[in-house]
Design an enzyme around this catalytic site. Structure first.
Site, PDB file in Angstrom:
ATOM      1  N   THR A  78      37.876  27.506  34.057  1.00 22.31           N
ATOM      2  CA  THR A  78      37.453  26.120  34.292  1.00 22.31           C
ATOM      3  C   THR A  78      36.861  25.912  35.682  1.00 22.31           C
ATOM      4  O   THR A  78      36.225  24.884  35.940  1.00 22.31           O
ATOM      5  CB  THR A  78      38.655  25.171  34.167  1.00 22.31           C
ATOM      6  OG1 THR A  78      39.580  25.486  35.237  1.00 22.31           O
ATOM      7  CG2 THR A  78      39.365  25.332  32.829  1.00 22.31           C
TER       8      THR A  78
ATOM      9  N   ASP B 125      34.263  38.815  46.294  1.00 24.61           N
ATOM     10  CA  ASP B 125      35.514  38.032  46.328  1.00 24.61           C
ATOM     11  C   ASP B 125      36.192  38.250  47.681  1.00 24.61           C
ATOM     12  O   ASP B 125      36.690  39.343  47.982  1.00 24.61           O
ATOM     13  CB  ASP B 125      36.428  38.484  45.183  1.00 24.61           C
ATOM     14  CG  ASP B 125      37.638  37.557  45.053  1.00 24.61           C
ATOM     15  OD1 ASP B 125      37.806  36.975  43.982  1.00 24.61           O
ATOM     16  OD2 ASP B 125      38.391  37.422  46.047  1.00 24.61           O
TER      17      ASP B 125
ATOM     18  N   ARG C 233      41.259  29.649  42.130  1.00 23.84           N
ATOM     19  CA  ARG C 233      40.196  29.107  41.306  1.00 23.84           C
ATOM     20  C   ARG C 233      40.399  29.622  39.889  1.00 23.84           C
ATOM     21  O   ARG C 233      40.335  30.829  39.653  1.00 23.84           O
ATOM     22  CB  ARG C 233      38.869  29.603  41.876  1.00 23.84           C
ATOM     23  CG  ARG C 233      37.686  28.851  41.416  1.00 23.84           C
ATOM     24  CD  ARG C 233      36.496  29.203  42.280  1.00 23.84           C
ATOM     25  NE  ARG C 233      35.876  30.450  41.872  1.00 23.84           N
ATOM     26  CZ  ARG C 233      34.570  30.648  41.896  1.00 23.84           C
ATOM     27  NH1 ARG C 233      33.750  29.712  42.301  1.00 23.84           N
ATOM     28  NH2 ARG C 233      34.057  31.798  41.533  1.00 23.84           N
TER      29      ARG C 233
ATOM     30  N   ASP D 264      39.944  39.441  47.647  1.00 27.95           N
ATOM     31  CA  ASP D 264      40.090  40.842  47.233  1.00 27.95           C
ATOM     32  C   ASP D 264      39.611  41.799  48.325  1.00 27.95           C
ATOM     33  O   ASP D 264      40.219  42.836  48.569  1.00 27.95           O
ATOM     34  CB  ASP D 264      39.303  41.100  45.947  1.00 27.95           C
ATOM     35  CG  ASP D 264      40.018  40.547  44.725  1.00 27.95           C
ATOM     36  OD1 ASP D 264      41.235  40.298  44.804  1.00 27.95           O
ATOM     37  OD2 ASP D 264      39.350  40.359  43.687  1.00 27.95           O
TER      38      ASP D 264
END
Ligand SMILES: O=P(O)(O)OC[C@H]1O[C@H](OP(=O)(O)OP(=O)(O)O)[C@H](O)[C@@H]1O
Ligand SMILES: O=c1cc[nH]c(=O)[nH]1
Ligand SMILES: [Mg+2]
Length: 209
Positions: A108, A200, A104, A203
């Site tokens: 944007t 996340d 991702r 992660d």
């Protein structure tokens, strides 16, 4: 229109509480994502078709049920989807595995494809696209588009945590794809992270960051 199913099984809910906890270690997080993947696969495969087979027990002959051999495939979205792969394969070990790599773009929020490899007979298979997170929906939409481009027609999407925004985007883009969720959360924050979410997923699974 897509069917959206939130899996409210107590074992899934219990494990999701630990998955969300920021103090859960990388090792435990990985184990829990694997376990929830397996529990979700149990629910998602509820409608697999069966056929009759003759079996000889030590006592007599009997008619039993066996999976009718429908070809299945799973497609984890790299990286974080890999965390659910083994758990699902424990229940459907004959499934073939494709991979689609997407990240991702933090500015944007567009999903950028960097890898794709699918089973050669993907068009004959029922496909489960898997990713722990459905946030804006961009990654899921791109991954499913990539799978459809190779000819797959029967696709389901399985995730641990979804934001309502992502569910709406995915339903709009792929109304033929049913969505299975362990927890439907409240919203996205300003950085398009899911709230309350789990942070996340990639992660936390791989200990990066
Ligand atoms: O719905 P979206 O807004 O597209 O966000 C969800 C995506 O974000 C995360 O991947 P990420 O880009 O962090 O890549 P990673 O799995 O390699 O960490 C997650 O695993 C999803 O693929
Ligand atoms: O909350 C989020 C949103 C996108 N990707 C993640 O890993 N977590
Ligand atoms: Mg990530």
């Amino acid at each position: 229109m897509s069917k959206v199913q939130v899996m409210e099984h107590p074992l899934i809910q219990h494990k999701m509480g630990y998955i969300r906890d920021k103090n859960t270690s990388t090792k435990e997080f990985r184990e829990l994502v694997d376990e929830v993947g397996m529990l979700m696969a149990y629910e998602v495969t509820r409608d697999l078709s069966l056929q009759d087979v003759e079996v000889e027990t030590p006592v007599t002959r009997t008619t039993e049920k066996r999976l009718s051999g429908k070809k299945l495939g799973i497609v984890p979205i790299l990286r974080a989807g890999l965390g659910m792969q083994q758990g699902i394969l424990k229940l459907i070990p004959s499934a073939r595995v494709g991979h689609v790599g997407l990240y991702r773009d933090p500015e944007t929020l567009e999903a950028i494809e960097y890898y794709a490899k699918f089973p050669g007979d993907i068009e004959e298979r029922d496909i489960f696209v898997i990713d722990p997170m459905l946030a804006t929906g961009a990654s899921a939409v791109e991954a499913i588009t990539a799978v459809k481009k190779r000819g797959a027609t029967k696709i389901r999407f399985i995730c641990l945590v979804a934001a309502p925004e992502g569910v709406d985007v995915l339903k709009e883009a792929h109304p033929d794809v049913d969505i299975y969720i362990a927890a439907l959360d409240e919203k996205l924050n300003d950085a398009s992270y899911i709230v309350p979410g789990l942070g996340d997923a990639g992660d936390r699974l791989f200990g990066t960051k």
